[in-house]
Design a protein around this motif. Structure first.
Motif, PDB file in Angstrom:
ATOM      1  N   SER A  88       0.820  -1.207   0.000  1.00  0.00           N
ATOM      2  CA  SER A  88       0.000   0.000   0.000  1.00  0.00           C
ATOM      3  C   SER A  88       0.858   1.263   0.000  1.00  0.00           C
ATOM      4  CB  SER A  88      -0.961  -0.001   1.181  1.00  0.00           C
ATOM      5  OG  SER A  88      -0.254  -0.084   2.391  1.00  0.00           O
ATOM      6  N   GLU A 128      -5.403  -7.266  -3.623  1.00  0.00           N
ATOM      7  CA  GLU A 128      -4.789  -6.146  -4.327  1.00  0.00           C
ATOM      8  C   GLU A 128      -5.846  -5.132  -4.759  1.00  0.00           C
ATOM      9  OE1 GLU A 128      -1.639  -5.136  -5.249  1.00  0.00           O
ATOM     10  OE2 GLU A 128      -0.930  -6.633  -3.816  1.00  0.00           O
ATOM     11  N   ARG A 174      -6.822  -3.138  -1.812  1.00  0.00           N
ATOM     12  CA  ARG A 174      -5.801  -2.148  -1.464  1.00  0.00           C
ATOM     13  C   ARG A 174      -5.910  -0.909  -2.352  1.00  0.00           C
ATOM     14  NH1 ARG A 174      -2.319  -6.743  -1.213  1.00  0.00           N
ATOM     15  NH2 ARG A 174      -1.952  -7.281   0.952  1.00  0.00           N
ATOM     16  N   THR A 213      -8.850   1.156  -1.373  1.00  0.00           N
ATOM     17  CA  THR A 213      -8.589   1.862  -0.122  1.00  0.00           C
ATOM     18  C   THR A 213      -7.759   3.116  -0.363  1.00  0.00           C
ATOM     19  OG1 THR A 213      -8.682  -0.198   1.121  1.00  0.00           O
ATOM     20  CG2 THR A 213      -7.569   1.659   2.173  1.00  0.00           C
TER      21      THR A 213
END
Length: 66
Positions: free
Chosen positions: A3, A49, A52, A55
C-alpha cells in the motif's frame, strides 16, 4: 504491491492498476470455470490487491493520504 507503493501513485495510475487487476481477476475466474487454474491462492491475492487499490483511492479522494 504494498500500500505504501500505491500511495505514491497518482489517481490515474491507480485507476489503470485497478483495471489491470480486474482483467486479471476475470482471467482467473475463467480458468477456475474451465478447471485449468493451478494456483487457487491467486484469486485471493488479486482480490486483496483490488481492495488495497480501492482503499488508497478512497484515501486520496478524501485527502487523508499519509
Amino acid at each position: 504491491m504494498k500500500s505504501s507503493e500505491l500511495r505514491g501513485k497518482s489517481v490515474d495510475e491507480l485507476n489503470k492498476e485497478l483495471l489491470d487487476l480486474r482483467k486479471a481477476q476475470f482471467g482467473l475466474r475463467m480458468q477456475l470455470a474451465t478447471q485449468s487454474l493451478t494456483k487457487n491462492s491467486e484469486i485471493q491475492r488479486v482480490r486483496r490487491e483490488i481492495a488495497r487499490v480501492h482503499t488508497v483511492l478512497t484515501e486520496k479522494r478524501k485527502g487523508v493520504a499519509k
